[in-house]
Structures are given as structure tokens and as C-alpha cells.
Design an enzyme around this catalytic site. Structure first.
Site, PDB file in Angstrom:
ATOM      1  N   GLY A 188     -74.299  -5.556  67.892  1.00 36.69           N
ATOM      2  CA  GLY A 188     -75.314  -4.669  68.456  1.00 36.69           C
ATOM      3  C   GLY A 188     -74.720  -3.820  69.557  1.00 36.69           C
ATOM      4  N   TYR A 285     -71.578 -26.596  72.817  1.00 45.20           N
ATOM      5  CA  TYR A 285     -72.534 -27.059  71.821  1.00 45.20           C
ATOM      6  C   TYR A 285     -73.990 -26.907  72.266  1.00 45.20           C
ATOM      7  CZ  TYR A 285     -73.231 -30.261  67.832  1.00 45.20           C
ATOM      8  OH  TYR A 285     -73.555 -30.831  66.637  1.00 45.20           O
ATOM      9  N   GLN A 338    -110.635 -16.909  56.553  1.00 41.72           N
ATOM     10  CA  GLN A 338    -110.364 -17.952  57.554  1.00 41.72           C
ATOM     11  C   GLN A 338    -109.153 -18.783  57.143  1.00 41.72           C
ATOM     12  OE1 GLN A 338    -114.076 -20.078  57.826  1.00 41.72           O
ATOM     13  NE2 GLN A 338    -115.159 -18.351  58.765  1.00 41.72           N
ATOM     14  N   ARG A 340    -106.767 -17.919  55.411  1.00 37.24           N
ATOM     15  CA  ARG A 340    -105.556 -17.108  55.420  1.00 37.24           C
ATOM     16  C   ARG A 340    -105.039 -16.892  56.840  1.00 37.24           C
ATOM     17  NH1 ARG A 340    -105.357 -11.887  51.427  1.00 37.24           N
ATOM     18  NH2 ARG A 340    -103.187 -12.210  50.873  1.00 37.24           N
ATOM     19  N   SER A 389     -85.188 -23.307  61.271  1.00 33.90           N
ATOM     20  CA  SER A 389     -85.346 -22.866  59.874  1.00 33.90           C
ATOM     21  C   SER A 389     -86.806 -22.851  59.453  1.00 33.90           C
ATOM     22  CB  SER A 389     -84.579 -23.792  58.930  1.00 33.90           C
ATOM     23  OG  SER A 389     -83.244 -23.901  59.330  1.00 33.90           O
ATOM     24  N   GLU A 431     -78.535 -16.868  64.206  1.00 25.11           N
ATOM     25  CA  GLU A 431     -78.433 -18.220  64.794  1.00 25.11           C
ATOM     26  C   GLU A 431     -78.376 -19.298  63.717  1.00 25.11           C
ATOM     27  OE1 GLU A 431     -77.906 -19.186  67.981  1.00 25.11           O
ATOM     28  OE2 GLU A 431     -77.751 -17.056  68.435  1.00 25.11           O
TER      29      GLU A 431
END
Lengths: 448, 448
Positions: A188, A285, A338, A340, A389, A431
Site C-alpha cells: 500500500g 509471534y 427479520q 435475514r 477466518s 492476515e
């Protein structure tokens, strides 16, 4: 109970707000992490509202790529000219909030300067290097990015192709990209804005390969902003989202940089080419886990924004007359609507809680590590990988369900959904690519 | 067996192609519906390649909204100047293919002119009206769109607010938008391009409400292209996709139009205001099914395009060294990658077959209807509604899985994925919002 009730609002919306059984102020304080934090956020919000320079001359969706990058550059200068408005030591709190308000989800030319370049200087330089670079970087005399990934190499760091070969005769490294796939790709701010970068390259000295190391490299002339000799670079163009940030590429053709370009806090190369290996360290880490906890919170916020838009729209939008003559009903009253929208709202809260939990665990593990206790380290890694994930994919799906729940209007950029989706869904890849992360979780669960 | 093998290609790709066990030429012929059709497509492709005017000066993703609309307008003029290259009677075959090649997924200023305006004139005008308008529309003297949906009203046609009140004194209708929610909203090409539209409005005559009817209305001056008196209109701005098409809005303030603006093939209003009701007709029903079968084929094609990009990328991309020293492996060889990409390829073929099936059924039902046999009509409706919903959602999901399978590169516009997704996912909403369609299927299954 709702501080959002104002006269003159759509009556359907006001009626819904009146039905609320909780105190919206207490809820806001919980979301932001306390009443004090909430109050500070409001101060920052009011400041940002007061600065005319933060306005876009036209909505950014109407701008060309070039106009968008220029507008972003103009705004980021105003933003960094006004950093005394926030607590600089709280970058991931006030800093990120301030940036989100001024620059939006499109990010900007200096995103990587703040998130990667400065922290790398702080973490990887020796004392001399820190003295030389930190002041310049903070004052923006030097604008930098972090150039690690290559066109042909993302996850597999050991196969990066860019080389930095030490020449003891001149006390220089020779930086070289042997193939097209060795091009640094994606950083970036590299496309148009950065004049410096931390470049990760394979270190060779005395004929031996010592693995990937970080180097600080000047890329463009500080006056003309043109690439220096031997450096080919440019913009990789528009993306699904985050288009205020000018992601770029760069290739090095036998570019000579001083020996002291190697960031020498841990590994060193002596003037004669002798390599000094870094002391073993596992502390790096934890940082990744910290970034993931920030990221889960960010994802939760995006899903919450989408659910808020969809819920408000569903309260205002009337469609379908169930009892003839009774008028059309609010689509919020349909069970399908609702089912949804509401689970997305619930998920946003659940993800916010998960982000807090993982952050607490991170602090515990960091404390334990200072005593040499690594007991919870693997669990922390696997929890943050799995959460990242699941949260990012559920967030992407949830935003799309919110968008679809607004019918055709959700397809318009004016709804905000296309931008929210384009921004948030990137989290499925960065990430740690989600499938790769889930495989790591599966492997851990099998071993456990 | 593969006609795609060429010397100089990436060796990994060539090796994969050599492993193919089927004849790619026969497969292509099957996809397009026969060798003759395939040959004609190639002729059209070669023609499009030969026309310099069809090129974009820069990739459209780099253009501003204004530049994009102008570029699209320029290209659509070239496209329509060259329609003798295709069989005009085969609009949904050669026509759509030709348009896809010249204009891409961004569509264009005249999309609705061809898909809705012209067919409505052909289907809804009486003989005099057809004589008056068809020639002008075909020669592009009149560029039109279809203005039905309103800011406040999509699915519920009976609640459209725009009124057309007959005034027998002047033999005119008075077209009026009583509220802001009565604004016509979304019609493609209305933003900047169309000078005419078919406007659907509630017809009132002799004080009686006769329901929604189509009127042909001039919106802009043919010389200055400025909106006519009493008409407020403009562009509704950028969207998630299809940005070469200028979707727009329009409001009418007591606009007077001649009595013969009402499209009078079925319903009529006599000069004195007497309303003549249309004969009962259910034939319009079939057209919607026809459009859905076209749409399912289009969705399958988009998913196929995404799966093709992802599969080729996976063959070329190498990442991760499983056996030390053996070099990095093609990511196509990872089971997780196969499980992610191959089902999308399989779905694309399944959806293509389903599109053929539903088209066959449509032809059967149309034939039966001419004999007054409505036996299969409800089943046709429910099958096409259900298929459209499942196919469009699976297509959207599948495209995203293909995109994610390409890691960071899938996020770049250069990959094609953001455009394919932005275009295809619109199908979850248009031609019947998916959840509403699925509810209709559920209702039918319960009754059956």
C-alpha cells in the site's frame, strides 16, 4: 431510553426507537469500551466535523482513480497536520477511529506508513538507525511502506526471489529482482506516494544465503518524486475496495544501497561481510495475534454498520398490503426480513465480545512469555486464526444479506453497502488466507 | 484434443491442457448450442476485434463516472452503427453476444432501449402507434427506457403513486408525481441518455381509477437534451456494478401528454374519456419466464468465467514446497483448492443445462397456451422462480470462492472478479427478489 429520537425524523423510525427496552447510551459505552472512551470519541467526531479540509469536493465514487488518489493525499496531509487532537500513544484506539472518520473505508496513501513502516522502524532498527530514521518518518520527510510480498510469492516467505548481496569492497548491498515474479507487488502507498520502503530480500554475504531480511531503501527522489536509477515502479491499479490507497509494484536492477540499510536490531552484517545471527526470539509471534484481535473488532464494526443500515431501511420501507385498506406494512415486520437481518446484528455483538476475549488472552500470554511460560501460546495462535477466518467470512456473508434485504437500493453506492463489502471482504484474505488458517486450526485440533 | 494449446504459453498450463480427455471444440459447440452457432460467434468475435472504435482509451476502472458514461455512449453508437454484422432477429443469441463483446459487463446507455423500450413498443402499441414510434426507435431518433419502479415502490405494482389523469377538454393526460416516493427510480439510461420513456402510471378517467398503464412520454428536448417543462430528472449515481449504464430518476409536475400517449393495444381511452378494458390475457406471463431462462444462462456464463480464471490461475501459481528441494507445487494440486474451485465449474455446466431445460419447457407451455391449455403454466412459473433464486445465489457465492482462491490477486480489478461479481450478483435482486421468489415456490409446493 434512546438518545437517537429526534423530532422531524421519519415517524416509523421514531416509533421503533420508542419501543427499545435498553439504554442506548449504556450500549454505546459498552461497544466503545467505557463511558470515558465514548466521550473522547465524541470529542474527536466533533473535531473532524469542524474541519472543512476533511470534506470531499464530490462523493469519491464519482472520481477517477487519479482524482481519488489525489483527494486522499490532500486529506491525509490535513489529517496528519492535526494529530495533536488525538492521543498519539493510542494508535489502535483513538488513532484508528480518527483515521476512519477522516479517510473512511477507502484508506489512504499513508496507511502503510503508519501501520507497517513506522512500527518496523521502531521494532527492527538498532539505536543509530532509529536516531537516523524515526524523526524523519514521524515528520513525514520520509514516507514509507513495507515491501515484502512479490508477484509470485505471498504466503511462502522463504521463496522470496529479491536478493540483497553484500559487496565488502564498497560496503554496499546490491538489491536485485532476477525475474518478473520477483517484483514486489501489493504494498500500500507504493504506487504513487512512498519515497522509501522497508524491502524484504534474501541476504547473501560471503557467498552464503542467510534468508529473508528487512532493508530500508529510498525509492524516489525527494524533490522530483521520480524513481531512482535502477528502480522500476508504479501503481497496480483499482481494486474491489480501499481505492484511496495506491497499492504498487517495484523491481530492482542491481541497485546499490549502503550496508547500514539492513535493519540491524537482531541480525547484523559487519563491514567485512561477516554475518551475525539474531538471538532466538518468539516474541514477534504475539504481535500478529494482536493485529488479528484489532481486525476482528474492525470486522464486527463493519457488520454492525451494515446491519444498522438494513434495520433502519426495513423500518422506513413499506411494501405489501396484508390487510386490504390498512396500508402497506413495514418490511421489518416480515419474518423473512427479520431472519435475514437480525442474525447479522447479533453476530456483530458476538464478534465484538470475541475480539475483547482474544485481546485479554493476548495480554495474559504476553505477561506469561516474559516469565518464559509458553503454555498458552499455541492455543492463542489457533484461536486467533480460527476466529479471524470464521468472523471475516460470516461478516462478508452478513453484509451481503443486509445489502440484499434492501432490494435494488442496496445495489446503489449511495447505500454504503458496496463500499462496506469491498472493504470488509479483504479480511478473508489478508492476515492469513482463511482456508490456510482453518487448516492450521484443523492440524492443531488433531494434535491436541 | 485442446485447441487452446499454443507454443509460448506457460508450460504448467500447457501440461494441464495436454491431460484433457475431452475434445474442447465439441465442448464449445455444446456450450453455444451447436457447431454452426459456434462458428457464427467466432465470426462476430473476429469482427469486434477488428473495430478500433470498440477499444477503451484506458481501462474503464480508471475512469471517473462521467468519463465512463461518455465512453459507453461513444461505443454504443459504434455498436449500433454496425448491427448489420449480426442477425437482428436473434437478439437474445447473436445480439446479446455481440453486445457482451463490445460493451462488456458494464452495459451501456441504450441497454434498456433494446431490452425493454423496443419490446414494449412492439407488444403494447396499437397499429397507428407502432407506425409512429417503431421506426424512430429503431433509427435511434428516439432513445427510450422503461420507467416503472418508484423510489418507494418496487415489487408492489398496485401501489405505484405516479398518476395519469385524463382531461377530456384538451384530450390530454396529466402526468403527476404527488410525493418524493413517487419519483421513478432506477430505470437504466434515464440518468443521462434517454429522451423518451415508457412510463407506468395509475390511470384515472371520469373520476375512476383504472390501475397502472404504460404511457410513452418525451422527457428531454431532442436538440438541447434538456428536460422538458415540468420534468425533473437526473442520474442516481454509481452502483456495485454495471456502471456504464446511467440509471436515473424522474418526477412529473402536472405534465400534459396527448391521449395517444397511452399504449393502446389492449386498454384504451376514448376521446371523451370512456375507458375500454383489455381482453383478459395471460400470455404476458410467459415472457417473464423466457427472460428468466436467458438470465439463468447468463448467470451460468458468469460463474463459468470465474471458474476458468481461478482454474488457470491455480495451474500457473506455485506456492509451498511439499518435498524439500522439489520446488514449489501448483496450487491446483492442493485438495482444498480443488474443493473450492471445481464445484463452481461443475455448477456452471449444471446451470447451463438447467437453462436449456427451462427454455424447452417454456416453448412447450407457449405451444399449449395457443390451444387454451394452461396445465403446465403454474409449474413453469414456480420452476423458473426457484431456479432463478438458487442459481443466482450459488453463482454469487461461487464467484466469490473463485476470487478468494486467487488470494490477494483476486482483490485486484485486473483479475476480473470484482466486475464479474458486481455484475452477476445483481441477479439475486432483479427479475424478482430471491427470497420473495422462494416464498412463491414454498407456497406452490404446499398447495401441490
Amino acid at each position: 431510553m434512546s438518545r437517537w429520537i429526534q423530532s422531524g425524523d421519519n415517524q416509523d423510525l421514531t416509533n421503533e426507537r420508542k419501543k427499545g427496552t435498553f439504554d442506548t447510551e449504556r450500549m454505546s459505552a459498552w461497544i466503545y469500551g467505557g463511558q470515558d472512551v465514548l466521550n473522547r470519541r465524541r470529542e474527536i467526531l466533533n473535531f473532524v466535523k469542524s474541519v472543512k479540509d476533511f470534506n470531499d469536493p464530490v462523493p469519491i465514487e464519482f472520481m477517477s482513480r487519479e482524482e481519488r488518489v489525489m483527494n486522499s493525499a490532500r486529506k491525509v496531509v490535513s489529517m496528519t497536520d492535526n494529530t495533536d487532537q488525538i492521543d498519539g500513544s493510542d494508535f489502535f484506539g483513538e488513532g484508528m477511529y480518527y483515521q476512519a472518520l477522516t479517510m473512511g473505508r477507502d484508506l489512504h496513501a499513508m496507511s502503510l506508513h503508519y501501520v507497517m513502516f513506522l512500527p518496523t522502524l521502531q521494532g527492527q532498527t538498532d539505536d543509530d538507525q532509529l536516531d537516523e530514521w524515526l524523526g524523519k518518518a514521524i515528520s513525514r520527510a520520509v514516507v514509507g511502506t513495507y515491501a515484502q510480498t512479490e508477484l509470485g510469492h505471498g504466503t511462502n516467505l522463504s521463496k522470496l526471489e529479491t536478493t540483497a548481496t553484500y559487496d565488502p569492497k564498497t560496503e554496499e548491498f546490491v538489491l536485485h529482482s532476477p525475474t518478473i515474479t520477483a517484483a514486489k507487488w501489493w504494498p500500500g502507498g507504493l504506487g504513487k506516494s512512498s519515497n522509501h520502503a522497508v524491502v524484504v530480500a534474501q541476504l547473501y554475504t560471503k557467498g552464503e544465503h542467510k534468508g529473508p531480511h528487512p532493508f530500508i531503501v529510498q525509492l524516489r527522489d525527494e524533490n522530483t518524486h521520480m524513481p531512482l536509477k535502477g528502480i522500476r515502479m508504479g501503481d497496480i491499479g483499482p481494486k474491489l475496495g480501499i481505492n484511496g490507497n495506491d497499492n504498487g509494484f517495484t523491481l530492482f536492477n542491481q541497485v546499490r544501497i549502503p550496508r547500514k540499510s539492513l535493519l540491524m536490531r537482531y541480525a547484523k552484517v559487519e563491514p567485512d561481510g561477516t554475518y551475525v545471527a539474531p538471538p532466538h526470539s518468539k516474541l514477534g509471534y504475539g504481535t500478529m495475534v494482536f493485529v488479528r484481535s484489532i481486525m476482528i473488532k474492525d470486522q464486527a464494526t463493519q457488520l454492525g454498520a451494515a446491519a444498522t443500515i438494513a434495520t433502519r431501511y426495513s423500518a422506513v420501507r413499506r411494501q405489501g398490503e396484508i390487510t386490504p385498506g390498512a396500508g402497506e406494512v413495514q418490511i421489518l415486520d416480515y419474518q423473512t426480513q427479520q431472519n435475514r437481518v437480525f442474525p447479522q446484528l447479533a453476530r456483530a455483538f458476538a464478534f465484538l465480545s470475541a475480539a475483547s476475549e482474544i485481546r485479554e488472552l493476548y495480554l495474559t500470554v504476553t505477561e506469561q512469555l516474559t516469565h518464559g511460560n509458553t503454555e498458552l501460546l499455541a492455543e492463542l495462535h489457533v484461536l486467533s486464526s480460527g476466529l479471524k477466518s470464521i468472523v471475516s467470512w460470516d461478516t462478508a456473508q452478513g453484509i451481503e444479506q443486509c445489502r440484499l434485504s434492501c432490494g435494488g437500493h442496496g445495489y446503489s453506492q449511495a447505500s454504503g453497502f458496496p463500499e462496506i463489502y469491498g472493504y470488509a471482504v479483504g479480511g478473508c484474505t489478508y492476515e492469513g488466507e482463511n482456508l490456510v488458517m482453518l487448516l492450521q486450526v484443523a492440524r492443531y485440533v488433531n494434535i491436541f
